[in-house]
Scaffold this motif. Structure first.
Motif, PDB file in Angstrom:
ATOM      1  N   ILE A  21      -6.702  -0.092   0.720  1.00 59.22           N
ATOM      2  CA  ILE A  21      -6.464   0.267  -0.671  1.00 59.22           C
ATOM      3  C   ILE A  21      -6.652  -1.016  -1.471  1.00 59.22           C
ATOM      4  CG2 ILE A  21      -4.793   1.097  -2.363  1.00 59.22           C
ATOM      5  CD1 ILE A  21      -3.531   2.747  -0.120  1.00 59.22           C
ATOM      6  N   GLU A  22      -7.702  -1.035  -2.281  1.00 55.96           N
ATOM      7  CA  GLU A  22      -8.097  -2.241  -2.998  1.00 55.96           C
ATOM      8  C   GLU A  22      -7.162  -2.574  -4.162  1.00 55.96           C
ATOM      9  OE1 GLU A  22     -10.526  -4.385  -2.244  1.00 55.96           O
ATOM     10  OE2 GLU A  22     -11.157  -3.216  -0.518  1.00 55.96           O
ATOM     11  N   LYS A  23      -7.247  -3.812  -4.616  1.00 60.68           N
ATOM     12  CA  LYS A  23      -6.499  -4.286  -5.781  1.00 60.68           C
ATOM     13  C   LYS A  23      -6.870  -3.410  -6.984  1.00 60.68           C
ATOM     14  CE  LYS A  23      -5.670  -8.550  -8.315  1.00 60.68           C
ATOM     15  NZ  LYS A  23      -5.993  -9.966  -8.438  1.00 60.68           N
ATOM     16  N   ASN A  24      -5.939  -3.182  -7.871  1.00 63.29           N
ATOM     17  CA  ASN A  24      -6.088  -2.341  -9.064  1.00 63.29           C
ATOM     18  C   ASN A  24      -6.216  -0.856  -8.744  1.00 63.29           C
ATOM     19  OD1 ASN A  24      -6.023  -4.634 -10.768  1.00 63.29           O
ATOM     20  ND2 ASN A  24      -8.196  -4.972 -10.408  1.00 63.29           N
ATOM     21  N   GLU A  34      -4.187   6.979  11.986  1.00 61.03           N
ATOM     22  CA  GLU A  34      -4.033   6.365  13.297  1.00 61.03           C
ATOM     23  C   GLU A  34      -4.626   4.964  13.322  1.00 61.03           C
ATOM     24  OE1 GLU A  34      -5.359   8.826  16.486  1.00 61.03           O
ATOM     25  OE2 GLU A  34      -4.178  10.534  15.809  1.00 61.03           O
ATOM     26  N   ALA A  35      -5.305   4.574  12.259  1.00 56.71           N
ATOM     27  CA  ALA A  35      -5.957   3.270  12.198  1.00 56.71           C
ATOM     28  C   ALA A  35      -5.098   2.268  11.422  1.00 56.71           C
ATOM     29  CB  ALA A  35      -7.317   3.414  11.518  1.00 56.71           C
ATOM     30  N   ASP A  36      -5.505   1.007  11.496  1.00 54.97           N
ATOM     31  CA  ASP A  36      -4.841  -0.043  10.732  1.00 54.97           C
ATOM     32  C   ASP A  36      -5.017   0.224   9.240  1.00 54.97           C
ATOM     33  OD1 ASP A  36      -4.328  -1.166  13.184  1.00 54.97           O
ATOM     34  OD2 ASP A  36      -5.781  -2.788  12.975  1.00 54.97           O
ATOM     35  N   PHE A  37      -4.090  -0.317   8.442  1.00 59.26           N
ATOM     36  CA  PHE A  37      -4.109  -0.090   7.001  1.00 59.26           C
ATOM     37  C   PHE A  37      -3.837  -1.389   6.275  1.00 59.26           C
ATOM     38  CE2 PHE A  37      -4.413   4.257   5.546  1.00 59.26           C
ATOM     39  CZ  PHE A  37      -4.554   4.086   4.181  1.00 59.26           C
ATOM     40  N   ARG A  38      -4.637  -1.703   5.246  1.00 56.79           N
ATOM     41  CA  ARG A  38      -4.389  -2.868   4.392  1.00 56.79           C
ATOM     42  C   ARG A  38      -4.199  -2.377   2.967  1.00 56.79           C
ATOM     43  NH1 ARG A  38      -4.994  -8.516   4.313  1.00 56.79           N
ATOM     44  NH2 ARG A  38      -5.141  -9.252   2.170  1.00 56.79           N
ATOM     45  N   ILE A  39      -3.100  -2.838   2.344  1.00 51.50           N
ATOM     46  CA  ILE A  39      -2.773  -2.450   0.976  1.00 51.50           C
ATOM     47  C   ILE A  39      -2.874  -3.697   0.095  1.00 51.50           C
ATOM     48  CG2 ILE A  39      -1.029  -1.429  -0.540  1.00 51.50           C
ATOM     49  CD1 ILE A  39      -1.653   0.508   1.657  1.00 51.50           C
ATOM     50  N   ASP A  40      -3.838  -3.692  -0.816  1.00 49.09           N
ATOM     51  CA  ASP A  40      -3.934  -4.749  -1.826  1.00 49.09           C
ATOM     52  C   ASP A  40      -3.618  -4.185  -3.208  1.00 49.09           C
ATOM     53  OD1 ASP A  40      -4.674  -7.090  -0.297  1.00 49.09           O
ATOM     54  OD2 ASP A  40      -6.553  -6.064   0.115  1.00 49.09           O
ATOM     55  N   GLY A  41      -3.499  -2.868  -3.300  1.00 45.84           N
ATOM     56  CA  GLY A  41      -3.131  -2.197  -4.543  1.00 45.84           C
ATOM     57  C   GLY A  41      -1.685  -1.762  -4.488  1.00 45.84           C
ATOM     58  N   LYS A  42      -1.391  -0.600  -5.099  1.00 45.53           N
ATOM     59  CA  LYS A  42      -0.016  -0.096  -5.147  1.00 45.53           C
ATOM     60  C   LYS A  42       0.055   1.286  -4.506  1.00 45.53           C
ATOM     61  CE  LYS A  42       1.338  -2.549  -9.381  1.00 45.53           C
ATOM     62  NZ  LYS A  42       1.145  -3.785  -8.758  1.00 45.53           N
ATOM     63  N   LEU A  43       1.055   1.472  -3.654  1.00 45.66           N
ATOM     64  CA  LEU A  43       1.320   2.762  -3.030  1.00 45.66           C
ATOM     65  C   LEU A  43       2.743   3.163  -3.351  1.00 45.66           C
ATOM     66  CD1 LEU A  43       0.743   5.162  -1.111  1.00 45.66           C
ATOM     67  CD2 LEU A  43       1.475   3.685   0.766  1.00 45.66           C
ATOM     68  N   ASN A  44       2.896   4.315  -3.992  1.00 45.49           N
ATOM     69  CA  ASN A  44       4.214   4.868  -4.263  1.00 45.49           C
ATOM     70  C   ASN A  44       4.317   6.126  -3.406  1.00 45.49           C
ATOM     71  OD1 ASN A  44       6.664   5.585  -5.281  1.00 45.49           O
ATOM     72  ND2 ASN A  44       6.046   5.504  -7.425  1.00 45.49           N
ATOM     73  N   LYS A  57      -1.261 -10.097  -0.785  1.00 44.54           N
ATOM     74  CA  LYS A  57      -0.463 -10.839  -1.760  1.00 44.54           C
ATOM     75  C   LYS A  57      -0.213 -10.045  -3.044  1.00 44.54           C
ATOM     76  CE  LYS A  57       0.175 -15.600  -2.843  1.00 44.54           C
ATOM     77  NZ  LYS A  57      -0.233 -16.918  -2.414  1.00 44.54           N
ATOM     78  N   ASP A  58      -1.195  -9.251  -3.478  1.00 45.73           N
ATOM     79  CA  ASP A  58      -1.051  -8.443  -4.689  1.00 45.73           C
ATOM     80  C   ASP A  58      -0.619  -7.015  -4.373  1.00 45.73           C
ATOM     81  OD1 ASP A  58      -1.894 -10.515  -6.446  1.00 45.73           O
ATOM     82  OD2 ASP A  58      -3.968 -10.134  -5.840  1.00 45.73           O
ATOM     83  N   GLY A  59      -0.388  -6.706  -3.098  1.00 48.02           N
ATOM     84  CA  GLY A  59      -0.036  -5.357  -2.690  1.00 48.02           C
ATOM     85  C   GLY A  59       1.427  -5.028  -2.935  1.00 48.02           C
ATOM     86  N   TYR A  60       1.702  -3.724  -3.117  1.00 43.34           N
ATOM     87  CA  TYR A  60       3.065  -3.255  -3.360  1.00 43.34           C
ATOM     88  C   TYR A  60       3.221  -1.856  -2.760  1.00 43.34           C
ATOM     89  CZ  TYR A  60       7.168  -1.447  -5.803  1.00 43.34           C
ATOM     90  OH  TYR A  60       8.384  -0.893  -6.092  1.00 43.34           O
ATOM     91  N   ILE A  61       4.282  -1.660  -1.996  1.00 40.51           N
ATOM     92  CA  ILE A  61       4.618  -0.335  -1.485  1.00 40.51           C
ATOM     93  C   ILE A  61       6.059  -0.023  -1.842  1.00 40.51           C
ATOM     94  CG2 ILE A  61       4.952   1.108   0.561  1.00 40.51           C
ATOM     95  CD1 ILE A  61       2.749  -0.380   1.947  1.00 40.51           C
ATOM     96  N   HIS A  62       6.269   1.168  -2.401  1.00 39.76           N
ATOM     97  CA  HIS A  62       7.607   1.690  -2.648  1.00 39.76           C
ATOM     98  C   HIS A  62       7.689   3.009  -1.900  1.00 39.76           C
ATOM     99  CE1 HIS A  62      10.902   3.767  -4.732  1.00 39.76           C
ATOM    100  NE2 HIS A  62      11.407   2.549  -4.797  1.00 39.76           N
ATOM    101  N   ASP A  71       2.198  -7.146   8.692  1.00 40.13           N
ATOM    102  CA  ASP A  71       2.124  -8.471   8.072  1.00 40.13           C
ATOM    103  C   ASP A  71       2.280  -8.247   6.578  1.00 40.13           C
ATOM    104  OD1 ASP A  71       1.603  -9.650  10.487  1.00 40.13           O
ATOM    105  OD2 ASP A  71      -0.518 -10.037  10.098  1.00 40.13           O
ATOM    106  N   ILE A  72       3.267  -8.906   5.982  1.00 36.84           N
ATOM    107  CA  ILE A  72       3.533  -8.680   4.561  1.00 36.84           C
ATOM    108  C   ILE A  72       3.445  -9.992   3.798  1.00 36.84           C
ATOM    109  CG2 ILE A  72       5.189  -7.823   2.862  1.00 36.84           C
ATOM    110  CD1 ILE A  72       6.229  -5.919   4.999  1.00 36.84           C
ATOM    111  N   GLU A  73       2.567 -10.004   2.780  1.00 36.20           N
ATOM    112  CA  GLU A  73       2.448 -11.124   1.844  1.00 36.20           C
ATOM    113  C   GLU A  73       2.939 -10.712   0.469  1.00 36.20           C
ATOM    114  OE1 GLU A  73      -1.300 -13.623   2.121  1.00 36.20           O
ATOM    115  OE2 GLU A  73      -1.952 -11.737   3.047  1.00 36.20           O
TER     116      GLU A  73
END
Length: 120
Positions: A21-24, A34-44, A57-62, A71-73
């Motif tokens: 999930i890309e930035k913005n 079932e696969a790896d996941f990278r969050i650079d955007g926002k997931l609510n 670094k710019d990612g956010y999960i609530h 791994d969380i930055e």
């Protein structure tokens, strides 16, 4: 003339190609993969995977996250269930509840969560 490069490759990774999930980008809802996941955007919402979760670094999960490793930055707020290793980078901000087998925290990370560590 004939090479092995033309043969279809077997998926050796659990679940295949990683997701991102890309930035913005903002997503509201639940994700199951079932696969790896990278969050650079926002997931609510909630994220469940049998792979690794990376919050950039710019990612956010609530919400609630269930995964093998993480791994969380960036920022996380909610319930985090990691069955193996959780790594918090120096820029990470964690709030909520955490259940983990192993925990690695870099100096500078903010960890305002109740934590339950389970052994093997």
């Amino acid at each position: 003339m004939f090479s092995d490069n033309k043969k279809p490759r077997a998926m050796t990774e659990i679940g295949g190609q990683p997701n991102r999930i890309e930035k913005n980008t903002k997503i509201k809802g639940d994700i199951v993969s079932e696969a790896d996941f990278r969050i650079d955007g926002k997931l609510n919402g909630n994220l469940k995977t049998s792979g690794k979760v990376v919050i950039g670094k710019d990612g956010y999960i609530h919400g609630k996250v269930e995964c093998l490793n993480a791994d969380i930055e960036g920022n996380f707020n909610g319930e985090l269930l990691v069955s193996e290793l959780l790594t918090l980078k120096s820029s990470a901000i964690i709030e909520g509840t955490v259940s983990v087998a192993k925990l690695a925290v870099e100096p500078g990370a903010t960890f305002n969560a109740s934590c339950n560590m389970k052994g093997k």
